[in-house]
Write a protein that holds these residues in place. Structure first.
Motif, PDB file in Angstrom:
ATOM      1  N   ASN A  41      -4.572  -6.426   1.259  1.00 41.22           N
ATOM      2  CA  ASN A  41      -5.498  -7.206   0.841  1.00 41.22           C
ATOM      3  C   ASN A  41      -6.107  -7.917   0.481  1.00 41.22           C
ATOM      4  OD1 ASN A  41      -5.398  -8.671   4.752  1.00 41.22           O
ATOM      5  ND2 ASN A  41      -3.792  -8.595   3.133  1.00 41.22           N
ATOM      6  N   ARG A  42      -7.217  -6.370   0.218  1.00 34.99           N
ATOM      7  CA  ARG A  42      -8.334  -6.542  -1.136  1.00 34.99           C
ATOM      8  C   ARG A  42      -7.815  -6.780  -2.378  1.00 34.99           C
ATOM      9  NH1 ARG A  42     -14.149  -4.198  -0.612  1.00 34.99           N
ATOM     10  NH2 ARG A  42     -14.315  -5.696   1.557  1.00 34.99           N
ATOM     11  N   PRO A  62      -2.190 -12.287   4.316  1.00 33.83           N
ATOM     12  CA  PRO A  62      -3.550 -12.061   4.897  1.00 33.83           C
ATOM     13  C   PRO A  62      -3.156 -11.786   6.440  1.00 33.83           C
ATOM     14  CG  PRO A  62      -3.236 -14.542   4.401  1.00 33.83           C
ATOM     15  CD  PRO A  62      -1.714 -13.783   4.083  1.00 33.83           C
ATOM     16  N   ARG A  63      -4.349 -10.921   7.207  1.00 37.58           N
ATOM     17  CA  ARG A  63      -4.682 -10.220   7.943  1.00 37.58           C
ATOM     18  C   ARG A  63      -4.162 -11.548   8.631  1.00 37.58           C
ATOM     19  NH1 ARG A  63      -6.732  -7.157  11.181  1.00 37.58           N
ATOM     20  NH2 ARG A  63      -7.345  -5.804   9.745  1.00 37.58           N
ATOM     21  N   GLU A  64      -4.945 -12.393   9.144  1.00 36.96           N
ATOM     22  CA  GLU A  64      -4.808 -13.449  10.131  1.00 36.96           C
ATOM     23  C   GLU A  64      -3.699 -13.792  10.015  1.00 36.96           C
ATOM     24  OE1 GLU A  64      -7.043 -13.984   6.684  1.00 36.96           O
ATOM     25  OE2 GLU A  64      -8.094 -12.698   7.656  1.00 36.96           O
ATOM     26  N   SER A 124      -3.945  -0.807  10.341  1.00 34.89           N
ATOM     27  CA  SER A 124      -5.550  -1.966   9.710  1.00 34.89           C
ATOM     28  C   SER A 124      -5.862  -1.774   8.580  1.00 34.89           C
ATOM     29  CB  SER A 124      -5.642  -2.150  11.026  1.00 34.89           C
ATOM     30  OG  SER A 124      -7.010  -3.104  11.246  1.00 34.89           O
ATOM     31  N   ALA A 125      -6.466  -0.503   8.917  1.00 38.12           N
ATOM     32  CA  ALA A 125      -6.808   0.158   7.481  1.00 38.12           C
ATOM     33  C   ALA A 125      -6.234  -0.241   6.010  1.00 38.12           C
ATOM     34  CB  ALA A 125      -7.791   1.563   7.133  1.00 38.12           C
ATOM     35  N   ASP A 174     -12.288   2.787  -2.178  1.00 39.40           N
ATOM     36  CA  ASP A 174     -12.457   2.011   0.046  1.00 39.40           C
ATOM     37  C   ASP A 174     -10.966   2.220   0.136  1.00 39.40           C
ATOM     38  OD1 ASP A 174     -14.189  -0.065  -0.194  1.00 39.40           O
ATOM     39  OD2 ASP A 174     -13.137  -1.665  -1.821  1.00 39.40           O
ATOM     40  N   VAL A 202      -4.170  -2.627   5.467  1.00 36.79           N
ATOM     41  CA  VAL A 202      -3.546  -4.252   5.846  1.00 36.79           C
ATOM     42  C   VAL A 202      -5.068  -4.951   5.017  1.00 36.79           C
ATOM     43  CG1 VAL A 202      -3.685  -6.202   6.586  1.00 36.79           C
ATOM     44  CG2 VAL A 202      -2.044  -4.978   7.425  1.00 36.79           C
ATOM     45  N   ASP A 203      -6.253  -4.110   4.929  1.00 30.78           N
ATOM     46  CA  ASP A 203      -7.581  -4.751   4.508  1.00 30.78           C
ATOM     47  C   ASP A 203      -7.184  -4.143   2.888  1.00 30.78           C
ATOM     48  OD1 ASP A 203      -8.640  -5.463   7.163  1.00 30.78           O
ATOM     49  OD2 ASP A 203      -9.364  -3.190   7.826  1.00 30.78           O
ATOM     50  N   TRP A 204      -7.141  -3.123   3.101  1.00 32.84           N
ATOM     51  CA  TRP A 204      -6.780  -2.262   1.329  1.00 32.84           C
ATOM     52  C   TRP A 204      -5.631  -3.515   0.364  1.00 32.84           C
ATOM     53  CZ3 TRP A 204      -4.072  -0.357  -2.373  1.00 32.84           C
ATOM     54  CH2 TRP A 204      -4.880   0.405  -3.103  1.00 32.84           C
ATOM     55  N   THR A 248       1.199  -0.802  -0.190  1.00 34.51           N
ATOM     56  CA  THR A 248       0.155   0.009  -0.238  1.00 34.51           C
ATOM     57  C   THR A 248       0.761   1.486   0.232  1.00 34.51           C
ATOM     58  OG1 THR A 248      -1.452  -1.570   1.533  1.00 34.51           O
ATOM     59  CG2 THR A 248      -1.620   1.294   1.488  1.00 34.51           C
TER      60      THR A 248
END
Lengths: 120, 120
Positions: free
Chosen positions: B100-101, B108-110, B93-94, A87, B96-98, A14
């Motif tokens: 990953n998507r 992955p976050r997990e 965290s945001a 997003d 990571v989500d972005w 990112t």
DNA sequence: CTAGTAACTTGTAATTTACAAGTAACAATA
DNA sequence: TATTGTTACTTGTAAATTACAAGTTACTAG
């Protein structure tokens, strides 16, 4: 868009796109409803014009932003976020919260949200 | 820490401290439980050593990171996040989500959360 | 006495940024 | 018709920042 050569970390990937002083300010402006080159330039931070042009191209290439011609003669362009770009809102939102908490004198979230509603 | 000279926007003020390719990777490492200079250097992205030193100083000056001597003879230092630093977790965290998507092949976050638990 | 490690600092080339100025295509006004 | 203005950029160049390699300090271990 796949992983780059730095690492497979989602944060690093990112940051490869957004990790600088200006890119997320363009995304912020788009979220606030600004659409034209001139509007981005007029933001209070005063992004250098060559930097702005380069960042808009990078964001288009990454599929975060789309440019459309909204008028011929004279030709005028409107930039807007794609789904991928929208997003990013949670990233910006988290920065607003952190900034409001830890940097004295920053414009509060509520005032920013009011600006967004104004834009629509 | 008050507003700077760019603007009073909380996003801009946050980016003045964190808006580059490396700073948030150091914060990431700290959130993952890494504490020493060498551990940061050994992260897969390979931060240049002078950049790492400069960023650690900036983060200390900003009150995001604290350095403590955890051993004399030979002297060794441990870096850790302050409350102000830990409150950057939602930003990361945001991201990571972005990532990953939208960036194929990112961890992955997990898996990242599993690494954090390992660290403790 | 030699090698190794942690935590940096220093030097320098390469890259990126900032700032000013210029350009192309057209519109509006005198 | 000529001048001025606007939008969306591009270009040139000095200044600042980054990347990479090497060096330094203060120790420990063998």
């Amino acid at each position: 868009m796949g992983v780059n050569d730095r690492s497979r970390c989602p944060v690093a990937c990112t940051l490869d796109l957004l990790g600088d002083k200006w890119t997320l300010l363009v995304v912020r402006d788009l979220l606030l409803g600004k659409t034209t080159y001139t509007e981005f330039q007029n933001s209070p931070e005063g992004v250098p014009t060559n930097i702005l042009a380069e960042r808009l191209k990078r964001l288009q290439a990454a599929g975060v932003v789309a440019r459309e011609k909204y008028q011929e003669r004279p030709v005028r362009y409107a930039y807007q976020l794609t789904d991928k770009g929208r997003d990013l809102a949670p990233v910006l939102s988290a920065m607003v919260d952190w900034g409001n908490r830890y940097v004295e004198g920053t414009i509060p979230r509520e005032a920013i949200e009011a600006m967004m509603k104004q834009g629509r």
